[in-house]
Design an enzyme around this catalytic site. Structure first.
Site, PDB file in Angstrom:
ATOM      1  N   THR A   9       0.832  -1.199   0.000  1.00  0.00           N
ATOM      2  CA  THR A   9       0.000   0.000   0.000  1.00  0.00           C
ATOM      3  C   THR A   9       0.869   1.253   0.000  1.00  0.00           C
ATOM      4  OG1 THR A   9      -1.806  -1.122   1.131  1.00  0.00           O
ATOM      5  CG2 THR A   9      -1.770   1.274   1.274  1.00  0.00           C
ATOM      6  N   TYR A  62       5.293  -1.085   8.039  1.00  0.00           N
ATOM      7  CA  TYR A  62       4.726   0.269   7.994  1.00  0.00           C
ATOM      8  C   TYR A  62       5.833   1.317   7.997  1.00  0.00           C
ATOM      9  CZ  TYR A  62       1.759   4.291   9.045  1.00  0.00           C
ATOM     10  OH  TYR A  62       1.121   5.501   8.998  1.00  0.00           O
TER      11      TYR A  62
END
Length: 243
Positions: A9, A62
């Protein structure tokens, strides 16, 4: 929950949006994160600090995904003269947060409103800086309005630091709950402290947060209280295991 998709993402998403911005000649903002600083060895964190991130830990999908996205933004700026803006967002909270998003503010408020124990990981002395959503939006709008020479990265957050125990106590007081604080084992690579140096935001954006934590939390508690008046939402959360 899904580390591979988390990295995809950040990285593929950045590539897709940068390609679009290049094709149409748009200005583009990257909502980066204080997580790029990892578990910092410099405090408070300024934009010139490169961070202290474990690249193979369970959180790194992340942290490193966002770091790579910043790299892509600046490479597109250097290689294609793309008009970029990069902000590093420190913990944002406020009404319309998802009750199950797993962030500490929503966790504490929902637990207190449901009469559950408040879950604190570790000894509770780890610190964060919490910025109310209206202040954050103001900063992002100001960043987009700057000249092309202001690329960032720019820290955006509230430089007032609170421990997790401070936050839990304030939430319990605001809710009027009788919740007990329960300590659990902290997750791997959980940062001990976070606080932004916002000198660049003050210089380039003429910005500083205006909403004190107690005021922002009062509004956020009122939102969640109204949300939990929906029986279906309340029942679903009651049956969820404590975060």
């Amino acid at each position: 929950h899904d580390p591979v998709q988390t990295t995809k993402t950040s990285v593929h998403g950045a590539i897709n949006m940068l390609g679009l911005a290049k094709r149409v000649g748009a200005k583009i903002l990257q909502a980066s994160t204080s997580e790029v600083y990892g578990d910092p060895q410099v405090h408070p964190q300024g934009e010139d600090y490169w961070g202290h991130v474990n690249p193979i830990g369970p959180r790194s999908c992340y942290d490193e995904g966002k770091r790579c996205a910043e790299t892509l933004f600046f490479d597109y700026w250097r290689q294609n003269k793309l008009r970029i803006k990069v902000v590093r967002i420190f913990n944002t909270y406020g009404p319309r947060m998802h009750p199950n998003d797993g962030r500490v503010v929503s966790n504490f408020i929902v637990q207190a409103l449901l009469g559950k124990d408040i879950t604190v990981y570790g000894d509770g002395t780890q610190t964060r800086a919490f910025c109310y959503v209206d202040d954050m939006i103001d900063a992002l709008a100001r960043m987009m309005a700057t000249g092309d020479e202001v690329t960032g990265p720019v820290n955006v957050g509230d430089p007032t630091e609170f421990s997790m125990l401070d936050l839990a106590g304030l939430v319990v007081d605001l809710v009027g709950a009788r919740s007990k604080i329960v300590r659990k084992t902290p997750p791997t690579d959980d940062p001990r402290q976070r606080r932004p140096d916002i000198a660049l935001a003050q210089k380039h954006l003429a910005w500083a947060p205006r909403t004190p934590l107690k005021e922002g939390l009062t509004r956020t508690v009122a939102y969640f209280d109204k949300l939990l008046a929906d029986a279906a939402v309340r029942d679903a959360l009651i049956n969820e295991p404590s975060a």
